[in-house]
Motif scaffolding. Structure first.
Motif, PDB file in Angstrom:
ATOM      1  N   GLY A  42      42.442  11.920  73.664  1.00 50.82           N
ATOM      2  CA  GLY A  42      43.259  11.479  74.832  1.00 50.82           C
ATOM      3  C   GLY A  42      44.562  11.157  74.307  1.00 50.82           C
ATOM      4  O   GLY A  42      45.420  10.648  75.231  1.00 50.82           O
ATOM      5  N   VAL A  43      45.020  11.302  72.953  1.00 50.70           N
ATOM      6  CA  VAL A  43      46.304  10.878  72.715  1.00 50.70           C
ATOM      7  C   VAL A  43      47.209  12.096  72.736  1.00 50.70           C
ATOM      8  O   VAL A  43      47.106  13.327  72.340  1.00 50.70           O
ATOM      9  CB  VAL A  43      46.216  10.455  71.161  1.00 50.70           C
ATOM     10  N   HIS A  44      48.580  12.083  73.421  1.00 47.75           N
ATOM     11  CA  HIS A  44      49.452  12.826  73.514  1.00 47.75           C
ATOM     12  C   HIS A  44      49.961  13.437  72.215  1.00 47.75           C
ATOM     13  O   HIS A  44      49.918  12.756  71.234  1.00 47.75           O
ATOM     14  CB  HIS A  44      50.604  12.443  74.274  1.00 47.75           C
ATOM     15  N   MET A  45      50.288  14.747  72.173  1.00 45.80           N
ATOM     16  CA  MET A  45      50.794  15.282  70.878  1.00 45.80           C
ATOM     17  C   MET A  45      51.925  14.689  70.339  1.00 45.80           C
ATOM     18  O   MET A  45      52.141  14.773  69.037  1.00 45.80           O
ATOM     19  CB  MET A  45      50.953  16.681  71.408  1.00 45.80           C
ATOM     20  N   ALA A  46      52.685  14.314  71.126  1.00 45.61           N
ATOM     21  CA  ALA A  46      54.066  13.411  70.524  1.00 45.61           C
ATOM     22  C   ALA A  46      53.712  12.312  69.968  1.00 45.61           C
ATOM     23  O   ALA A  46      54.075  11.961  68.601  1.00 45.61           O
ATOM     24  CB  ALA A  46      55.188  13.166  71.562  1.00 45.61           C
ATOM     25  N   ASP A  47      52.442  11.632  70.173  1.00 45.92           N
ATOM     26  CA  ASP A  47      52.060  10.418  69.442  1.00 45.92           C
ATOM     27  C   ASP A  47      51.475  10.895  68.110  1.00 45.92           C
ATOM     28  O   ASP A  47      51.467   9.982  67.058  1.00 45.92           O
ATOM     29  CB  ASP A  47      51.336   9.380  70.498  1.00 45.92           C
ATOM     30  N   VAL A  48      50.446  11.847  68.377  1.00 48.28           N
ATOM     31  CA  VAL A  48      49.928  12.392  67.233  1.00 48.28           C
ATOM     32  C   VAL A  48      50.847  12.889  66.240  1.00 48.28           C
ATOM     33  O   VAL A  48      50.831  12.714  64.959  1.00 48.28           O
ATOM     34  CB  VAL A  48      49.096  13.687  67.646  1.00 48.28           C
ATOM     35  N   TRP A  49      52.008  13.610  66.549  1.00 51.75           N
ATOM     36  CA  TRP A  49      53.151  14.044  65.735  1.00 51.75           C
ATOM     37  C   TRP A  49      53.769  12.727  64.954  1.00 51.75           C
ATOM     38  O   TRP A  49      54.017  12.863  63.631  1.00 51.75           O
ATOM     39  CB  TRP A  49      54.195  14.656  66.281  1.00 51.75           C
ATOM     40  N   THR A  50      53.863  11.708  65.749  1.00 49.92           N
ATOM     41  CA  THR A  50      54.564  10.576  65.047  1.00 49.92           C
ATOM     42  C   THR A  50      53.586   9.929  64.141  1.00 49.92           C
ATOM     43  O   THR A  50      54.046   9.533  62.896  1.00 49.92           O
ATOM     44  CB  THR A  50      54.811   9.433  66.141  1.00 49.92           C
ATOM     45  N   LEU A  51      52.326  10.039  64.122  1.00 50.98           N
ATOM     46  CA  LEU A  51      51.423   9.431  63.135  1.00 50.98           C
ATOM     47  C   LEU A  51      51.262  10.480  61.914  1.00 50.98           C
ATOM     48  O   LEU A  51      51.083  10.066  60.919  1.00 50.98           O
ATOM     49  CB  LEU A  51      50.024   9.454  63.943  1.00 50.98           C
ATOM     50  N   LEU A  52      51.525  11.815  62.231  1.00 49.69           N
ATOM     51  CA  LEU A  52      51.166  12.687  60.978  1.00 49.69           C
ATOM     52  C   LEU A  52      52.573  12.897  60.462  1.00 49.69           C
ATOM     53  O   LEU A  52      52.630  13.730  59.234  1.00 49.69           O
ATOM     54  CB  LEU A  52      50.589  13.996  61.597  1.00 49.69           C
ATOM     55  N   ARG A  53      53.574  12.843  61.109  1.00 50.42           N
ATOM     56  CA  ARG A  53      54.800  13.424  60.576  1.00 50.42           C
ATOM     57  C   ARG A  53      55.116  13.098  59.179  1.00 50.42           C
ATOM     58  O   ARG A  53      55.559  14.094  58.282  1.00 50.42           O
ATOM     59  CB  ARG A  53      56.021  13.137  61.384  1.00 50.42           C
ATOM     60  N   PRO A  54      54.913  11.912  58.543  1.00 55.21           N
ATOM     61  CA  PRO A  54      55.417  11.582  57.329  1.00 55.21           C
ATOM     62  C   PRO A  54      54.405  12.225  56.311  1.00 55.21           C
ATOM     63  O   PRO A  54      54.703  12.525  55.074  1.00 55.21           O
ATOM     64  CB  PRO A  54      55.026  10.003  57.096  1.00 55.21           C
ATOM     65  N   GLN A  55      53.296  12.878  56.735  1.00 58.59           N
ATOM     66  CA  GLN A  55      52.440  13.690  55.689  1.00 58.59           C
ATOM     67  C   GLN A  55      52.674  15.204  55.644  1.00 58.59           C
ATOM     68  O   GLN A  55      52.513  15.901  54.547  1.00 58.59           O
ATOM     69  CB  GLN A  55      51.016  13.645  56.036  1.00 58.59           C
ATOM     70  N   TYR A  56      53.716  15.485  56.570  1.00 65.13           N
ATOM     71  CA  TYR A  56      54.201  17.129  56.607  1.00 65.13           C
ATOM     72  C   TYR A  56      55.090  17.289  55.450  1.00 65.13           C
ATOM     73  O   TYR A  56      55.843  16.675  55.240  1.00 65.13           O
ATOM     74  CB  TYR A  56      54.422  17.814  58.023  1.00 65.13           C
ATOM     75  N   THR A  57      54.947  18.574  54.961  1.00 65.84           N
ATOM     76  CA  THR A  57      55.812  19.007  53.939  1.00 65.84           C
ATOM     77  C   THR A  57      56.890  20.226  54.541  1.00 65.84           C
ATOM     78  O   THR A  57      56.425  20.808  55.545  1.00 65.84           O
ATOM     79  CB  THR A  57      55.174  19.466  52.565  1.00 65.84           C
ATOM     80  N   GLY A  58      57.923  20.502  53.826  1.00 65.08           N
ATOM     81  CA  GLY A  58      58.548  21.745  53.983  1.00 65.08           C
ATOM     82  C   GLY A  58      59.589  21.670  55.194  1.00 65.08           C
ATOM     83  O   GLY A  58      60.071  22.516  55.948  1.00 65.08           O
ATOM     84  N   GLY A  59      60.083  20.388  55.657  1.00 62.91           N
ATOM     85  CA  GLY A  59      61.015  20.054  56.770  1.00 62.91           C
ATOM     86  C   GLY A  59      60.445  20.682  58.102  1.00 62.91           C
ATOM     87  O   GLY A  59      61.164  21.244  58.908  1.00 62.91           O
ATOM     88  N   LEU A  60      59.074  20.511  58.223  1.00 64.26           N
ATOM     89  CA  LEU A  60      58.687  20.915  59.652  1.00 64.26           C
ATOM     90  C   LEU A  60      59.026  20.196  60.891  1.00 64.26           C
ATOM     91  O   LEU A  60      59.430  18.916  60.701  1.00 64.26           O
ATOM     92  CB  LEU A  60      57.040  20.678  59.552  1.00 64.26           C
ATOM     93  N   THR A  61      59.516  20.823  61.902  1.00 67.28           N
ATOM     94  CA  THR A  61      60.017  20.003  63.019  1.00 67.28           C
ATOM     95  C   THR A  61      58.867  20.050  64.148  1.00 67.28           C
ATOM     96  O   THR A  61      58.017  20.653  64.252  1.00 67.28           O
ATOM     97  CB  THR A  61      61.333  20.915  63.619  1.00 67.28           C
ATOM     98  N   TYR A  62      59.157  19.087  65.110  1.00 66.55           N
ATOM     99  CA  TYR A  62      58.151  18.775  66.242  1.00 66.55           C
ATOM    100  C   TYR A  62      58.198  20.062  66.876  1.00 66.55           C
ATOM    101  O   TYR A  62      56.883  20.622  67.329  1.00 66.55           O
ATOM    102  CB  TYR A  62      58.490  17.566  67.219  1.00 66.55           C
ATOM    103  N   GLU A  63      59.246  20.807  67.369  1.00 63.94           N
ATOM    104  CA  GLU A  63      59.131  21.832  68.212  1.00 63.94           C
ATOM    105  C   GLU A  63      58.169  23.196  67.426  1.00 63.94           C
ATOM    106  O   GLU A  63      57.442  23.727  67.963  1.00 63.94           O
ATOM    107  CB  GLU A  63      60.611  22.210  68.385  1.00 63.94           C
ATOM    108  N   ARG A  64      58.549  23.162  66.149  1.00 67.41           N
ATOM    109  CA  ARG A  64      57.574  24.336  65.541  1.00 67.41           C
ATOM    110  C   ARG A  64      56.062  24.097  65.498  1.00 67.41           C
ATOM    111  O   ARG A  64      55.492  24.796  65.631  1.00 67.41           O
ATOM    112  CB  ARG A  64      58.494  24.370  64.333  1.00 67.41           C
TER     113      ARG A  64
END
Length: 215
Positions: free
Chosen positions: A47-69
């Protein structure tokens, strides 16, 4: 409780068994960017919107990944897995029965429009709906009450006369805070159920409740 003047359906996990498909897409894309999500609780993003999922996971991603991609990759992965989508038990018959009874219906989703339209195409229920709302249609998504408040305004009725059917506590909070009558699908062990929620184990129970009131 009085008979509804309108029905507001959540989609993912309520009308369509899509939560596993969503999770697979998230796990697949995350793995491609160095994040393993296979060990955490399966319902942590329910039930969590993807923008909030991105906020939670963003610090773990590597390689300069953007939200849009990231989002485009998840939507593409979800679409590729569309064959796994199926209606929830009793969903199609229940929607058809309310349509036959002349009760206006809508879908109120926390998903993006592309996902909403893909799910409605699989379900084939668009002709029975007055409208559908996606995350892009509101200033804030669930658990904010904005989606269900907008639905009640679009129906043109008092929020209390709208029955909302949800499977997530995020959506439940949104519907209750908007003043709707809430039916909450499924078990949520170890998590507090909001006061005022009517617990159901199948969407067919919503139709049964309507038929009893209409008798």
């Amino acid at each position: 409780m009085t008979p509804p003047k309108a029905i507001a359906w959540d989609i993912d996990g309520t009308l369509i068994d899509s939560e596993p498909t969503h999770l697979r897409a998230l796990i697949t894309v995350s793995a491609a960017h160095g994040v393993d999500l296979t060990t955490g609780p399966a319902d942590r993003f329910l039930g969590v919107h993807m923008a909030d999922v991105w906020t939670l996971l963003r610090p773990q991603y590597t390689g300069g990944l953007t939200y849009e991609r990231w989002l485009a990759e998840i939507i593409a992965c979800y679409g590729d897995d569309r064959a796994t989508l199926a209606p929830m038990p009793g969903a199609l018959d229940t929607v058809a029965a309310f349509a036959a009874a002349g009760i206006p219906q809508a879908c109120v989703s926390n998903s993006l429009r592309e996902i909403v339209d893909a799910n409605l195409a699989v379900l084939g229920i668009a002709p029975d709906l007055a409208f559908s709302l996606s995350f892009e249609d509101v200033p804030a998504g669930k658990p904010d009450p904005a989606p269900y408040r907008l639905a009640a305004r679009r129906f043109g009725v008092d929020p209390a006369s709208v029955w909302a059917i949800e499977d997530s506590l995020t959506g439940a909070r949104s519907a209750l805070d908007a003043g709707l009558t809430l039916f909450l699908l499924g078990d949520h062990p170890g998590r507090p159920i909001p006061p005022g929620a009517i617990r159901i184990s199948s969407v067919s129970e919503v139709l049964t409740a309507f038929q009893k009131l209409a008798a």
